[in-house]
Design a protein around this motif. Structure first.
Motif, PDB file in Angstrom:
ATOM      1  N   LEU A   1      -8.056 -51.457 -16.205  1.00 35.05           N
ATOM      2  CA  LEU A   1      -8.132 -52.807 -16.995  1.00 35.05           C
ATOM      3  C   LEU A   1      -7.178 -53.774 -16.593  1.00 35.05           C
ATOM      4  O   LEU A   1      -7.489 -54.949 -16.192  1.00 35.05           O
ATOM      5  N   ASN A   2      -6.078 -53.193 -15.952  1.00 37.45           N
ATOM      6  CA  ASN A   2      -4.928 -54.305 -15.398  1.00 37.45           C
ATOM      7  C   ASN A   2      -5.400 -54.963 -13.995  1.00 37.45           C
ATOM      8  O   ASN A   2      -5.394 -56.285 -14.193  1.00 37.45           O
ATOM      9  N   TRP A   3      -6.094 -54.245 -13.067  1.00 30.43           N
ATOM     10  CA  TRP A   3      -6.862 -54.685 -12.037  1.00 30.43           C
ATOM     11  C   TRP A   3      -7.804 -55.550 -12.383  1.00 30.43           C
ATOM     12  O   TRP A   3      -8.072 -56.842 -11.772  1.00 30.43           O
ATOM     13  N   ASN A   4      -8.711 -55.383 -13.442  1.00 28.29           N
ATOM     14  CA  ASN A   4     -10.016 -55.941 -13.621  1.00 28.29           C
ATOM     15  C   ASN A   4      -9.436 -57.454 -14.320  1.00 28.29           C
ATOM     16  O   ASN A   4     -10.209 -58.304 -14.001  1.00 28.29           O
TER      17      ASN A   4
ATOM     18  N   ARG B   1      -2.766 -38.334 -21.342  1.00 25.51           N
ATOM     19  CA  ARG B   1      -2.097 -39.453 -20.747  1.00 25.51           C
ATOM     20  C   ARG B   1      -2.707 -39.848 -19.429  1.00 25.51           C
ATOM     21  O   ARG B   1      -2.486 -40.934 -19.088  1.00 25.51           O
ATOM     22  N   ALA B   2      -3.057 -38.992 -18.726  1.00 26.86           N
ATOM     23  CA  ALA B   2      -3.664 -39.075 -17.460  1.00 26.86           C
ATOM     24  C   ALA B   2      -4.919 -39.981 -17.685  1.00 26.86           C
ATOM     25  O   ALA B   2      -5.261 -41.010 -16.776  1.00 26.86           O
ATOM     26  N   ILE B   3      -5.788 -39.861 -18.688  1.00 23.20           N
ATOM     27  CA  ILE B   3      -7.249 -40.428 -18.839  1.00 23.20           C
ATOM     28  C   ILE B   3      -6.614 -41.985 -19.179  1.00 23.20           C
ATOM     29  O   ILE B   3      -7.197 -43.055 -18.709  1.00 23.20           O
ATOM     30  N   ARG B   4      -5.633 -42.149 -19.939  1.00 20.63           N
ATOM     31  CA  ARG B   4      -5.133 -43.641 -20.543  1.00 20.63           C
ATOM     32  C   ARG B   4      -4.651 -44.131 -19.202  1.00 20.63           C
ATOM     33  O   ARG B   4      -4.922 -45.455 -19.222  1.00 20.63           O
ATOM     34  N   HIS B   5      -3.867 -43.563 -18.446  1.00 19.50           N
ATOM     35  CA  HIS B   5      -3.421 -44.419 -17.332  1.00 19.50           C
ATOM     36  C   HIS B   5      -4.411 -44.747 -16.267  1.00 19.50           C
ATOM     37  O   HIS B   5      -4.344 -45.827 -15.777  1.00 19.50           O
ATOM     38  N   LEU B   6      -5.316 -44.112 -16.072  1.00 22.02           N
ATOM     39  CA  LEU B   6      -6.512 -44.512 -15.222  1.00 22.02           C
ATOM     40  C   LEU B   6      -7.006 -45.672 -15.670  1.00 22.02           C
ATOM     41  O   LEU B   6      -7.572 -46.400 -15.215  1.00 22.02           O
ATOM     42  N   THR B   7      -7.391 -45.440 -17.191  1.00 19.84           N
ATOM     43  CA  THR B   7      -8.083 -46.580 -17.883  1.00 19.84           C
ATOM     44  C   THR B   7      -7.287 -47.921 -17.898  1.00 19.84           C
ATOM     45  O   THR B   7      -7.753 -49.031 -17.524  1.00 19.84           O
ATOM     46  N   ASN B   8      -5.999 -47.684 -18.093  1.00 16.94           N
ATOM     47  CA  ASN B   8      -5.100 -48.919 -18.111  1.00 16.94           C
ATOM     48  C   ASN B   8      -4.981 -49.608 -16.638  1.00 16.94           C
ATOM     49  O   ASN B   8      -4.871 -50.711 -16.496  1.00 16.94           O
ATOM     50  N   CYS B   9      -4.813 -48.590 -15.733  1.00 17.89           N
ATOM     51  CA  CYS B   9      -5.009 -49.208 -14.198  1.00 17.89           C
ATOM     52  C   CYS B   9      -6.271 -49.750 -13.795  1.00 17.89           C
ATOM     53  O   CYS B   9      -5.923 -50.993 -13.107  1.00 17.89           O
TER      54      CYS B   9
ATOM     55  N   SER C   1     -13.512 -57.152  -5.152  1.00 18.23           N
ATOM     56  CA  SER C   1     -13.186 -55.749  -5.547  1.00 18.23           C
ATOM     57  C   SER C   1     -12.932 -55.395  -7.024  1.00 18.23           C
ATOM     58  O   SER C   1     -11.973 -55.887  -7.411  1.00 18.23           O
ATOM     59  N   HIS C   2     -13.353 -54.494  -7.744  1.00 18.88           N
ATOM     60  CA  HIS C   2     -13.181 -54.239  -9.005  1.00 18.88           C
ATOM     61  C   HIS C   2     -13.619 -52.892  -9.647  1.00 18.88           C
ATOM     62  O   HIS C   2     -14.296 -52.290  -8.841  1.00 18.88           O
ATOM     63  N   PHE C   3     -13.007 -52.420 -10.540  1.00 19.54           N
ATOM     64  CA  PHE C   3     -13.579 -51.204 -11.132  1.00 19.54           C
ATOM     65  C   PHE C   3     -14.953 -51.322 -12.029  1.00 19.54           C
ATOM     66  O   PHE C   3     -14.718 -52.202 -12.629  1.00 19.54           O
ATOM     67  N   ASN C   4     -15.644 -50.651 -11.554  1.00 14.56           N
ATOM     68  CA  ASN C   4     -16.919 -50.628 -12.629  1.00 14.56           C
ATOM     69  C   ASN C   4     -16.845 -50.686 -14.112  1.00 14.56           C
ATOM     70  O   ASN C   4     -16.141 -49.713 -14.587  1.00 14.56           O
ATOM     71  N   GLU C   5     -17.402 -51.667 -14.475  1.00 12.81           N
ATOM     72  CA  GLU C   5     -17.153 -51.649 -16.094  1.00 12.81           C
ATOM     73  C   GLU C   5     -17.598 -50.592 -16.859  1.00 12.81           C
ATOM     74  O   GLU C   5     -16.961 -50.235 -17.820  1.00 12.81           O
ATOM     75  N   GLU C   6     -18.760 -49.852 -16.522  1.00 12.07           N
ATOM     76  CA  GLU C   6     -19.335 -48.992 -17.265  1.00 12.07           C
ATOM     77  C   GLU C   6     -18.436 -47.673 -16.971  1.00 12.07           C
ATOM     78  O   GLU C   6     -18.261 -47.182 -17.892  1.00 12.07           O
TER      79      GLU C   6
ATOM     80  N   ILE D   1      -8.760 -50.561 -24.962  1.00 14.53           N
ATOM     81  CA  ILE D   1      -7.344 -50.051 -24.769  1.00 14.53           C
ATOM     82  C   ILE D   1      -6.712 -51.436 -23.904  1.00 14.53           C
ATOM     83  O   ILE D   1      -6.978 -51.785 -23.053  1.00 14.53           O
ATOM     84  N   TYR D   2      -5.842 -52.107 -24.592  1.00 15.16           N
ATOM     85  CA  TYR D   2      -5.352 -53.163 -24.168  1.00 15.16           C
ATOM     86  C   TYR D   2      -4.571 -53.193 -22.671  1.00 15.16           C
ATOM     87  O   TYR D   2      -4.158 -51.982 -22.438  1.00 15.16           O
TER      88      TYR D   2
END
Length: 260
Positions: A77-80, A67-75, A89-94, A19-20
């Motif tokens: 990806l944006n940060w990382n 939509r909620a799952i996509r939002h969390l995922t994009n959040c 600090s980063h979201f775990n890639e797994e 997800i870009y």
């Protein structure tokens, strides 16, 4: 160097569709405050879904859930992507890959969504039992993940896979053994949902080199009698006819790969 189940990107158990990064959400992103960013993302996703239940969403809410799952995922990806050079600090890639896996296999799977349209009564009649299964699964996974950042270390991997298998058996029994208002086909659809969610929660290869008999409490995998019932329901829903010339164990082996 600690022993790891996966040593490189080539060992991923399944390729996923990325997800870009959502460029609209990176304006004024404060890379110095990871905790606040994560809290805000979670709160925003909660507003999108607008439900306090953690059970499978009703068909009328599946789009909001996605939509909620996509939002969390994009959040994540944006940060990382934008903060990788300025903070540790980063979201775990797994975890990110697990979320993408759920999006790909539930939210972007038109065939699954068509089948999901008919599960409202089934969801309502199994909500409490399913939530109990998920809470136990979530607690077990968090307990293991909080002990180390090396989630693929063989000891952590073993415990995570045990928890994943136990969750699947728990949901399977709540759908096929306990009294519900589910048809066989509806129960099969919800079990498929459960399997995908469990793969998102533990995005690891739990098929190879797993000695489930050594899991705490014994082998958590379902019995053959329950598997046969689930297998028969799925075959009927797709219009298949099980050939009597092929051993049942073969069907169970193939079916186990996709539904258990």
């Amino acid at each position: 160097m600690s022993r790891s189940v996966r040593q490189s990107e080539d060992d991923e158990f399944e390729p996923v569709t990325n997800i870009y990064k959502n460029s609209e959400n990176v304006i004024n992103l404060n890379c110095d405050d990871f905790t606040r960013y994560a809290i805000n993302c979670t709160a925003e996703a909660a507003l999108v879904y607008n439900s306090s239940r953690i059970s499978p969403p009703l068909p009328t809410k599946i789009n909001d859930w996605c939509r909620a799952i996509r939002h969390l995922t994009n959040c994540a990806l944006n940060w990382n992507t934008d903060c990788k050079d300025v903070t540790d600090s980063h979201f775990n890639e797994e975890s990110v890959r697990g979320h993408i896996h759920v999006v790909n296999n539930i939210c972007d799977d038109e065939w699954f969504l068509i089948r999901y349209e008919d599960v409202a009564l089934c969801v309502e009649s199994t909500t409490d039992a399913w939530e109990d299964c998920y809470i136990n699964f979530k607690n077990s996974v968090e307990e293991q993940k909080n002990t180390t950042k090396e989630w693929t270390h063989y000891q952590i991997h073993f415990q995570l896979c045990c928890a994943r298998a136990l969750f699947r058996r728990c949901t399977l029994e709540s759908l096929f053994v306990k009294p519900t208002q589910c048809t066989q086909e509806q129960a099969t659809t919800l079990q498929k949902f459960s399997v995908i969610v469990s793969e998102g929660g533990v995005y690891q290869d739990c098929d190879r080199n797993m000695m489930y008999a050594n899991c705490p409490g014994g082998d958590p995998r379902p019995t053959n009698s329950i598997l046969k019932r689930l297998m028969s329901a799925e075959a009927n829903s797709r219009g298949y006819k099980l050939s009597p010339g092929i051993k049942t164990e073969f069907y169970i082996l193939i079916f186990h790969k996709f539904f258990i």
